[in-house]
Design an enzyme around this catalytic site. Structure first.
Site, mmCIF file in Angstrom:
data_model
loop_
_atom_site.group_PDB
_atom_site.id
_atom_site.type_symbol
_atom_site.label_atom_id
_atom_site.label_comp_id
_atom_site.label_asym_id
_atom_site.label_seq_id
_atom_site.Cartn_x
_atom_site.Cartn_y
_atom_site.Cartn_z
ATOM 1 N N LEU A 1 24.734 132.569 -6.701
ATOM 2 C CA LEU A 1 25.649 132.554 -5.689
ATOM 3 C C LEU A 1 27.125 131.724 -6.039
ATOM 4 C CD1 LEU A 1 23.068 132.510 -4.248
ATOM 5 C CD2 LEU A 1 24.100 131.638 -1.952
ATOM 6 N N THR B 1 28.935 129.066 0.523
ATOM 7 C CA THR B 1 28.680 128.837 -0.812
ATOM 8 C C THR B 1 29.924 128.082 -1.279
ATOM 9 O OG1 THR B 1 27.201 130.563 -0.955
ATOM 10 C CG2 THR B 1 28.207 129.899 -3.196
ATOM 11 N N GLU C 1 30.176 124.567 -3.118
ATOM 12 C CA GLU C 1 30.647 124.384 -4.535
ATOM 13 C C GLU C 1 31.853 123.198 -4.422
ATOM 14 O OE1 GLU C 1 29.176 125.164 -6.693
ATOM 15 O OE2 GLU C 1 27.771 126.511 -5.618
ATOM 16 N N HIS D 1 30.829 120.059 -4.783
ATOM 17 C CA HIS D 1 30.547 119.446 -5.859
ATOM 18 C C HIS D 1 32.087 119.094 -6.670
ATOM 19 C CE1 HIS D 1 26.376 120.197 -6.298
ATOM 20 N NE2 HIS D 1 26.614 121.552 -6.332
HETATM 21 N N1 ARG Z 1 22.871 127.577 -5.715
HETATM 22 C C1 ARG Z 1 24.427 127.149 -5.642
HETATM 23 C C2 ARG Z 1 24.624 125.584 -6.301
HETATM 24 O O1 ARG Z 1 23.592 124.787 -6.510
HETATM 25 C C3 ARG Z 1 24.903 127.181 -4.398
HETATM 26 C C4 ARG Z 1 24.152 127.286 -3.082
HETATM 27 C C5 ARG Z 1 24.880 127.664 -1.827
HETATM 28 N N2 ARG Z 1 24.220 127.775 -0.605
HETATM 29 C C6 ARG Z 1 24.326 128.176 0.342
HETATM 30 N N3 ARG Z 1 23.759 128.145 1.626
HETATM 31 N N4 ARG Z 1 25.321 129.102 0.539
HETATM 32 O O2 ARG Z 1 25.626 125.435 -6.595
HETATM 33 ZN ZN ZN Z 2 24.909 123.092 -5.865
#
Ligand code: ARG
Ligand code: ZN
Ligand code: CA
Length: 237
Positions: free
Chosen positions: A112, A146, A150, A153
């Site tokens: 994603l 998403t 992000e 992070h």
């Molecule tokens: N898997 C991705 C990550 O670890 C994004 C997960 C986003 N989740 C969501 N519900 N949009 O950075």
């Molecule tokens: Zn993540």
């Protein structure tokens, strides 16, 4: 620094013939970031009592500064930053000390999005979101969260389970210890490692509609980036 922060955003869109990204889609993503980082996500009212006093308002406003577009026949960009380099067919970053760069392209592999933590190389600083999950789209990941995750992070937040078992922390005191990600839309309470998981945190792996909070201590951790000696201090000077 404690007050409001404005983060100008550059959106770098790499489109192929199947995946166009409209200006409306881009604007919807900026609006969602502004909701989520100003505690205006309507689902916030669903936060369980146990966690209600921990809900944070980041007081960060995202403004759209520039949209760069490029077409490419490539439909699987991977996670090794090729989209961030014009030499590799992507788009070079714009001044990452003053702009949050968001690349929108087909990452591939069911991914994603991904982000670079603060402290990494400036030329690749920013977040990457796969076209179908950017802004208001459709499906369980169609609410633009998403990018919220992000950008979390990018603001130095780890996943709430610390990417390890019960002995691994996310360096945030008020997020309960967990043993791994939660998916879909978990019922409250969901117990792991002897406490209730904060499944509704933006830094878990649940559906977009089921994540709706950052915590006070997550906010404190992110805010440290904007102190005079912090990695993102250039955004407030
Ligand atoms: N898997 C991705 C990550 O670890 C994004 C997960 C986003 N989740 C969501 N519900 N949009 O950075
Ligand atoms: Zn993540
Ligand atoms: Ca924690």
């Amino acid at each position: 620094y404690d007050g409001p922060i404005t983060i100008p955003v550059v959106v770098n869109v790499i489109e192929n013939s199947e995946g166009q990204v409209s200006d409306a889609q881009i604007n919807s993503q900026i609006a969602i970031l502004n909701e989520d980082f100003n505690n205006l996500n309507p689902n916030t009212s669903k936060v369980p009592n146990e966690f209600a006093s921990l809900v944070a308002n980041y007081n960060i406003t995202f403004t759209l500064s520039k949209i760069s577009r490029k077409t490419s026949s490539k439909n699987s960009w991977g996670t090794r930053d090729a989209m961030k380099s014009s030499k590799k067919g992507g788009i070079d970053a714009t001044d990452t000390s003053h702009y949050l760069n968001i690349w929108v392209c087909e990452i591939g592999g069911g991914i994603l999005g991904y982000a670079q933590f603060p402290g990494g190389p400036t030329s690749t600083d920013g977040v990457v979101i796969s076209t179908n999950y950017f802004g208001e789209t459709s499906g369980a990941y169609g609410d633009g969260r998403t990018a919220t995750h992000e950008v979390g992070h990018w603001l130095n937040l780890r996943h709430i389970w610390g990417d390890g078992g019960c002995s691994v922390d996310d360096y945030v005191d008020d997020t309960p210890i967990s043993d791994g990600p939660n998916y879909a839309c978990p019922e409250y309470p969901t117990v792991a490692c002897g406490s209730n998981d904060m499944t509704m945190n933006y830094m878990d792996y649940v559906y977009d509609d089921c994540m709706y909070m950052f915590t006070v201590d997550q906010h404190t951790r992110s805010r440290a980036l904007f102190a005079s000696d912090g990695f993102r201090s250039s955004f407030v000077n």
